[in-house]
Write an enzyme that holds these catalytic residues in place. Structure first.
Site, mmCIF file in Angstrom:
data_model
loop_
_atom_site.group_PDB
_atom_site.id
_atom_site.type_symbol
_atom_site.label_atom_id
_atom_site.label_comp_id
_atom_site.label_asym_id
_atom_site.label_seq_id
_atom_site.Cartn_x
_atom_site.Cartn_y
_atom_site.Cartn_z
ATOM 1 N N GLY A 29 40.966 12.604 3.637
ATOM 2 C CA GLY A 29 41.155 12.872 5.060
ATOM 3 C C GLY A 29 41.230 11.618 5.900
ATOM 4 N N ALA A 55 37.290 9.761 10.939
ATOM 5 C CA ALA A 55 36.680 10.594 11.983
ATOM 6 C C ALA A 55 36.912 12.083 11.755
ATOM 7 C CB ALA A 55 37.182 10.189 13.373
ATOM 8 N N VAL A 106 29.210 9.022 15.882
ATOM 9 C CA VAL A 106 29.023 8.354 14.594
ATOM 10 C C VAL A 106 29.645 6.968 14.553
ATOM 11 C CG1 VAL A 106 29.437 8.507 12.116
ATOM 12 C CG2 VAL A 106 28.924 10.571 13.412
ATOM 13 N N ARG A 152 3.625 27.010 9.979
ATOM 14 C CA ARG A 152 2.882 27.864 9.068
ATOM 15 C C ARG A 152 2.232 28.993 9.859
ATOM 16 N NH1 ARG A 152 -0.921 23.660 6.138
ATOM 17 N NH2 ARG A 152 -1.766 25.572 5.189
ATOM 18 N N HIS A 153 1.807 30.008 9.158
ATOM 19 C CA HIS A 153 1.027 31.077 9.771
ATOM 20 C C HIS A 153 -0.244 30.499 10.385
ATOM 21 C CE1 HIS A 153 -1.745 30.523 6.455
ATOM 22 N NE2 HIS A 153 -0.674 30.464 5.672
ATOM 23 N N ASN A 179 -8.287 30.651 4.001
ATOM 24 C CA ASN A 179 -8.312 29.225 4.365
ATOM 25 C C ASN A 179 -9.743 28.760 4.611
ATOM 26 O OD1 ASN A 179 -5.274 29.273 6.300
ATOM 27 N ND2 ASN A 179 -5.583 28.312 4.333
ATOM 28 N N GLY A 193 -4.067 30.768 -2.198
ATOM 29 C CA GLY A 193 -3.228 31.946 -2.413
ATOM 30 C C GLY A 193 -3.749 33.185 -1.729
ATOM 31 N N ARG A 201 -0.438 37.288 6.602
ATOM 32 C CA ARG A 201 -0.773 36.252 7.595
ATOM 33 C C ARG A 201 0.438 35.778 8.403
ATOM 34 N NH1 ARG A 201 -1.558 34.586 2.335
ATOM 35 N NH2 ARG A 201 -0.673 32.599 1.602
ATOM 36 N N GLU A 203 4.562 32.502 -0.247
ATOM 37 C CA GLU A 203 3.990 31.238 -0.721
ATOM 38 C C GLU A 203 4.151 31.100 -2.233
ATOM 39 O OE1 GLU A 203 3.547 28.366 -0.523
ATOM 40 O OE2 GLU A 203 1.678 27.869 0.473
ATOM 41 N N HIS A 235 4.698 29.141 4.895
ATOM 42 C CA HIS A 235 3.500 28.660 4.217
ATOM 43 C C HIS A 235 3.668 27.178 3.870
ATOM 44 C CE1 HIS A 235 2.374 32.937 3.566
ATOM 45 N NE2 HIS A 235 3.693 33.089 3.472
ATOM 46 N N VAL A 291 6.206 26.262 1.011
ATOM 47 C CA VAL A 291 7.544 26.643 1.468
ATOM 48 C C VAL A 291 8.039 25.669 2.529
ATOM 49 C CG1 VAL A 291 8.860 28.423 2.688
ATOM 50 C CG2 VAL A 291 7.222 29.069 0.905
ATOM 51 N N MET A 292 7.169 25.336 3.469
ATOM 52 C CA MET A 292 7.548 24.414 4.547
ATOM 53 C C MET A 292 7.853 23.026 3.997
ATOM 54 S SD MET A 292 5.508 24.051 8.112
ATOM 55 C CE MET A 292 5.900 22.850 9.382
#
Length: 485
Positions: free
Chosen positions: A52, A55, A178, A262-263, A269, A275, A312, A332, A397, A400-401
């Site tokens: 291409g 730009a 850019v 997160r929750h 916790n 878990g 949660r 999770e 969770h 995951v995050m």
């Protein structure tokens, strides 16, 4: 791959032994050791070639595609020919260098392309890479033919990605966002830089030969027109090319923000258990209320809210008073036999698992559970849909995050399991041209600290002072007593 010589000497089935780290069954060698095999997601190395005018977003596509493939576990590296040219020239003077009648410029550009291809060969043939992205204009059929011959000589498959754009506003926006930040224009004012770059584009236009449905019918390629308004796909030959096409057809450049949190703090916790599927603590419920107010104050257009199917996250979303979508894929990481156990209990019952996880936290798989590597594969469809969307809040969770952050911030598999994702904090991610802007907003509610830094990995017979088990998000920051590995 199997050791062919050993296999020919003894064609009888080999005994299987389970790899203790990843819980994968593998054949044992004749000496009794487990045969080590590198997982390969491509049946032969693949060379992705951009096509291409300047730009048109080729480098944006290259970087994004490289980041995605590495995230899903395909070793990929980008080779930007422009960077080779800058290292060769050191000082850029003007568009005159790119004129088609500039013999010296053509010679240098050809040398830079060959140097990049030599590095591609080294990466794919020697260093164990599976995909290389050759990022350059490659606007002539002659240049593309040279690359195809190079690939054939080295046993690589070739897949072309062409970006065609006639939208003047998109081109102008790309130049401002850019190209003006490029080292080529570091000493120019904005007007001079834009004028020079537009002339640079003109230097390529006269010789530009787009991928043609008839003339190039034997090539494998995707042509992306006007930043995804239309696509043309030709001769997709294998799994990796199919995934590349699917990915490129789902990304977009519309400005948007992604909110990750997160929750709220859960009951487990506060008890130091990992878990499970418990509800929110009193502080967790307070966070959920403040999250609702925070989102309301942001006044976000067409916000979508996603949660896992765990109690949660759903309790947290209920306080927003907006519709939300539940994804089982956002649950999770599964700690298997270690679910709802305390650190001390896991240390007592599974000391070897603790030691193995320290060695390679990303690939370590819990007995009857998951690894971070498994989690990334589970999250890929969610990530693909996230790329398609605009403004989204994901309530999820810790593990995951971390996977999401590793994707957007281009973190390695080794870095991913140690990314900091504190409770009661919202991360606002704003994708930029070649990266992602991150803003962290703490909502002022105390919580347990579930993060633990990368431990010092010991060897058998040594004393390990810190043991991991913070893969899931239900444990306060704590120091464990030393253990003998």
């Amino acid at each position: 791959m199997l050791d062919n010589e050993e296999y020919m000497l003894d064609s009888s089935p080999r005994e299987l032994t389970q790899n203790p780290l990843r819980k994968i069954w593998m054949p044992a060698c004749r000496n009794g050791h487990i045969a080590q095999r590198r997982v390969c997601m491509t049946n032969c190395p693949t060379l992705i070639v951009t096509v291409g005018l300047p730009a048109r977003g080729k480098t944006y596509i290259s970087k994004k595609l490289t980041r995605y493939l590495n995230w899903i576990g395909v070793p990929t590296k980008e080779f930007n020919v422009g960077q080779y040219r800058r290292e060769c020239l050191k000082i850029y003077k003007s568009f005159e260098f790119f004129r088609p009648d500039n013999e010296e410029g053509l010679k240098i550009r050809r040398q830079c392309a060959l140097a990049a291809l030599n590095d591609v060969r080294q990466y794919l043939s020697v260093e164990g890479g599976q995909v290389a992205v050759f990022d350059a204009t490659n606007t002539t059929r002659e240049r593309r033919s040279t690359i195809v011959k190079f690939a054939e000589q080295n046993g690589f498959k070739v897949f072309f990605v062409e970006s065609v754009c006639e939208d003047a506003d998109v081109i102008a926006q790309n130049i401002v966002q850019v190209k003006l930040g490029s080292p080529d224009y570091i000493h120019c004012n904005t007007e001079e830089a834009i004028e020079d770059f537009m002339k640079r584009i003109k230097c390529y236009e006269s010789s530009y030969q787009t991928l043609d449905e008839v003339l190039d019918r034997d090539l494998s390629y995707i042509k992306i027109m006007d930043v995804g308004r239309r696509y043309l796909v030709n001769r997709v030959l294998d799994h990796i090319q199919s995934r590349i096409v699917y990915y490129l057809m789902n990304i977009h450049i519309t400005p948007r923000s992604i909110y990750l949190c997160r929750h709220g703090e859960s009951d487990l916790n506060t008890k130091g258990r990992i878990g499970g599927d418990s509800g929110l603590s009193a502080r967790g419920k307070e966070f959920a209320k403040r999250l609702g107010k925070f989102i309301q104050d942001q006044n976000i257009t067409d916000l979508k809210v996603w949660t896992s199917q765990m109690k949660r996250t759903i309790q947290t979303a209920e306080c927003l008073n907006v519709p939300y979508e539940q994804w089982k894929s956002l649950n999770e990481i599964d700690a298997g036999v270690c679910e709802e156990m305390m650190y001390e209990e896991i240390q007592e019952h599974y000391p070897l698992e603790f030691a193995l996880r320290d060695q390679d936290k990303y690939r370590y798989r819990y007995p009857k559970g998951e690894s971070y590597e498994d989690l990334v594969q589970r999250l890929e469809p969610v990530m693909m849909e996230l790329e398609r969307q605009e403004n989204v809040l994901v309530i999820c969770h810790q593990a995951v995050m971390r996977c999401f952050l590793a994707y957007f911030l281009d973190k390695t598999a080794e870095e991913l399991p140690y990314l900091k994702c504190p409770l009661h904090t919202v991360l606002k991610l704003t994708p930029m041209a070649y990266g992602c802007k991150v803003e962290s907003v703490y909502l002022g509610v105390d919580s347990v600290n579930t993060h633990r830094d990368r431990p010092e990995v010991g060897i058998p017979g040594s004393t390990q002072k810190c043991l991991p088990a913070d893969d899931v998000d239900n444990s306060p920051h704590c120091a464990l007593p030393p253990t003998h590995l």
